[in-house]
Design an enzyme around this catalytic site. Structure first.
Site, short mmCIF file in Angstrom:
data_model
loop_
_atom_site.label_atom_id
_atom_site.label_comp_id
_atom_site.label_asym_id
_atom_site.label_seq_id
_atom_site.Cartn_x
_atom_site.Cartn_y
_atom_site.Cartn_z
N SER A 245 16.62 -9.23 6.14
CA SER A 245 16.10 -10.40 5.46
C SER A 245 14.63 -10.23 5.09
CB SER A 245 16.32 -11.65 6.31
OG SER A 245 15.93 -11.39 7.64
N HIS B 205 1.43 8.45 -0.77
CA HIS B 205 1.87 8.59 -2.16
C HIS B 205 1.03 9.62 -2.94
CE1 HIS B 205 4.25 5.25 -1.10
NE2 HIS B 205 3.46 4.27 -1.47
C1 BG6 Z 1 3.65 0.60 -1.51
C2 BG6 Z 1 2.38 -0.01 -1.02
O1 BG6 Z 1 3.98 1.72 -0.74
O2 BG6 Z 1 3.50 0.99 -2.86
C3 BG6 Z 1 1.98 -1.18 -1.89
O3 BG6 Z 1 2.53 -0.44 0.32
C4 BG6 Z 1 1.97 -0.79 -3.35
O4 BG6 Z 1 0.71 -1.66 -1.51
C5 BG6 Z 1 3.24 -0.08 -3.74
O5 BG6 Z 1 1.81 -1.97 -4.11
C6 BG6 Z 1 3.13 0.49 -5.14
O6 BG6 Z 1 4.36 1.01 -5.54
P1 BG6 Z 1 4.69 1.17 -7.08
O7 BG6 Z 1 5.99 1.88 -7.10
O8 BG6 Z 1 4.72 -0.21 -7.66
O9 BG6 Z 1 3.56 1.96 -7.66
#
Ligand code: BG6
Length: 491
Positions: A14, A250
């Site tokens: 959820s 990332h």
């Molecule tokens: C997430 C982060 O991993 O990635 C967020 O915790 C961020 O803070 C998000 O907004 C961004 O993902 P995307 O795919 O929208 O670039």
């Protein structure tokens, strides 16, 4: 391809992640017949005491567009939701996990008329603090028990710890229960189309082979910008900050793919071996190559402490000590509440030696990979300005996906990655030693921030971030071309 029953268990059913990402991704896979209803069952597990119908109702609005849902959409959603069952239980509750196992086994028993193998996928859409207890419960009560094969896999989401030590502790705890091939550490950037394209671009094109090194490349930027703040998740964010939220995972994954050597093959282990190597070649980050920022108003969020030192913006230069990259700055930049939303990789080449044009409108060659929005790969290069005069001007070769691949829907990152977990392909998942190497890079810097030795500079929401970040960029060697802006083509 493997057959037999497939039970997908979404723990934290959820929560935000499950509703916004996991279930919609499962739904898309279902719509493409990748989750056949005679094999698959989906279990939502969480603490809230709600019924299956309540969960289904909750999910519905996340699965179809609010407006313009066609009768087919509605039909698909309702078929999909029939596969979802909710079980309520605590994350360390024996009773809850026993019950979950009974439900899974029942589903396997009912659907196993053809073959007896059982596949069990546990997706932990949960805060990492409960990973160890949940993994223990899964291991004790819910493993695949079929004699006829199958598997049990767990999918975990970041944050994998707060620093090297806590990440290693978490890895040890999970590692005692599951083997590495059973553990899928998701970094959803690895599921993005243009991130997945990196290896093809680099290693299937003769163009790039001789150019991709310190002799030709002056600097590289890996940039993530969002035009909204941390509203609604300030409590989580303040514990982590932008480096742990975006850069250490990332953007660092993207860096690996840009800089790694050619893997022996496309086998996941070969690829991940190369990623680890390049991570291990990153030099310690220097304090004078970091700019931190915090947007004004961040601390107004009631869930953020008034004295918070957490950066919502950071630029840090990474330097790779190896033959290919010595001396090339990799400028990692991420920020919330900025003036635009985009993620891109910008590779800037050195000046042409012995330049004879000396035109002000002639900029450096740049190779840009726009991850989002409007996926594109474009190359900024210099041409003669069309017309009577002989002048050099910057233009571009543009592969904009929306235009070039009309009619093709680019899958959501989570969709591909979940499919990979079912297929058993770990190429786009983070291996344990990779995770460790990534924490080794950022932990000293993070500790300095945690101790308040480095402080974020305030910036206005909706701006470019602190001006000091642009100064650092210039100091690192980036040369901006004035008067040229790439505009994504509209269809
Ligand atoms: C997430 C982060 O991993 O990635 C967020 O915790 C961020 O803070 C998000 O907004 C961004 O993902 P995307 O795919 O929208 O670039």
């Amino acid at each position: 391809l493997e057959t037999g029953t497939l039970s997908i268990v979404v723990l934290g059913a959820s929560g935000d992640l499950a509703k916004k990402k996991t279930f919609p991704a499962l739904f898309h896979l279902y719509k493409q017949d990748l989750l056949p209803s005679d094999e698959v069952h989906i279990f939502g597990y969480a603490r809230s005491k709600i019924s299956t119908d309540e969960l289904r109702n909750k999910l519905q609005s996340y699965l179809i567009p609010k407006k313009d849902a066609s009768p087919k959409d509605l039909h698909d959603v309702s078929d999909f939701l029939q596969l979802v069952k909710y079980i309520s239980g605590g994350y360390d509750s024996e009773e809850g996990f026993r019950l979950l196992d009974i439900e899974i086994s029942e589903h396997e028993y009912l659907k196993n008329s053809k073959e007896g193998s059982s596949r069990r996928l546990f997706y932990l859409a949960l805060p990492p603090s409960v990973y160890p207890s949940v993994c223990k419960m899964i291991k004790t009560y819910c493993m695949n028990k079929s004699d006829l094969g199958g598997w049990t896999r767990v999918v975990v989401e970041k944050p994998f710890g707060r620093d090297l030590e806590s990440a290693e502790e978490l890895s040890n705890q999970i590692g005692e229960l599951f083997e590495e091939p059973q553990i899928y550490r998701i970094d959803h950037y690895l599921g993005k189309e243009l991130v997945q394209n990196m290896l093809v671009l680099r290693f299937a094109n003769r163009f790039f082979l001789p150019l991709w090194n310190r002799d030709n490349i002056d600097n590289v930027q890996i940039v993530f910008r969002e035009d909204f703040g941390t509203e609604g998740r300030g409590g989580y964010f303040d514990q982590y900050g932008i480096i742990r939220d975006i850069i250490q995972n990332h953007l660092l994954q993207v860096l690996c793919l840009i800089t790694m050597e050619k893997p022996v093959s496309l086998k996941p282990e070969h690829i991940r071996d190369e990623k680890v190597k390049v991570l291990q070649s990153v030099l310690p980050i220097r304090d004078d190559e970091v700019v931190l920022g915090q947007y004004e108003g961040y601390k107004d969020d009631p869930t953020v402490p008034d004295e918070s030192n957490t950066p919502t913006f950071a630029t840090a230069i990474l330097r790779i000590h190896n033959e290919r990259w010595e001396g090339v700055p990799f400028i990692m930049k991420a920020g919330k509440a900025l003036n635009s939303r985009k993620a891109e990789i910008r590779v800037q080449f050195k000046d042409v030696p012995g330049d004879i044009f000396r035109s002000k409108t002639q900029g450096r060659n740049e190779f840009v990979i726009r991850l989002q929005p409007s996926e594109a790969i474009y190359m900024k290069f210099t041409v003669k300005q069309p017309g009577l005069e002989m002048s050099a001007v910057q233009s571009e070769l543009d592969l904009s996906y929306g235009q070039r691949y009309q009619g093709i829907t680019i899958p959501e990152a989570y969709e591909r990655l979940i499919l990979d977990t079912i297929r058993g392909d770990q190429q786009h998942f983070v291996r344990r030693d990779e995770l460790k190497a990534s924490w080794e890079i950022f932990t000293p810097l993070l500790h300095k921030i945690d101790r308040g030795e480095l402080k974020p500079i305030p910036y206005k929401p909706g701006s470019r971030g602190p001006a000091e970040a642009d100064e650092l960029l210039e100091k690192a060697g980036y040369v901006q071309t004035h008067g040229y802006i790439w505009i994504p083509p509209t269809l």
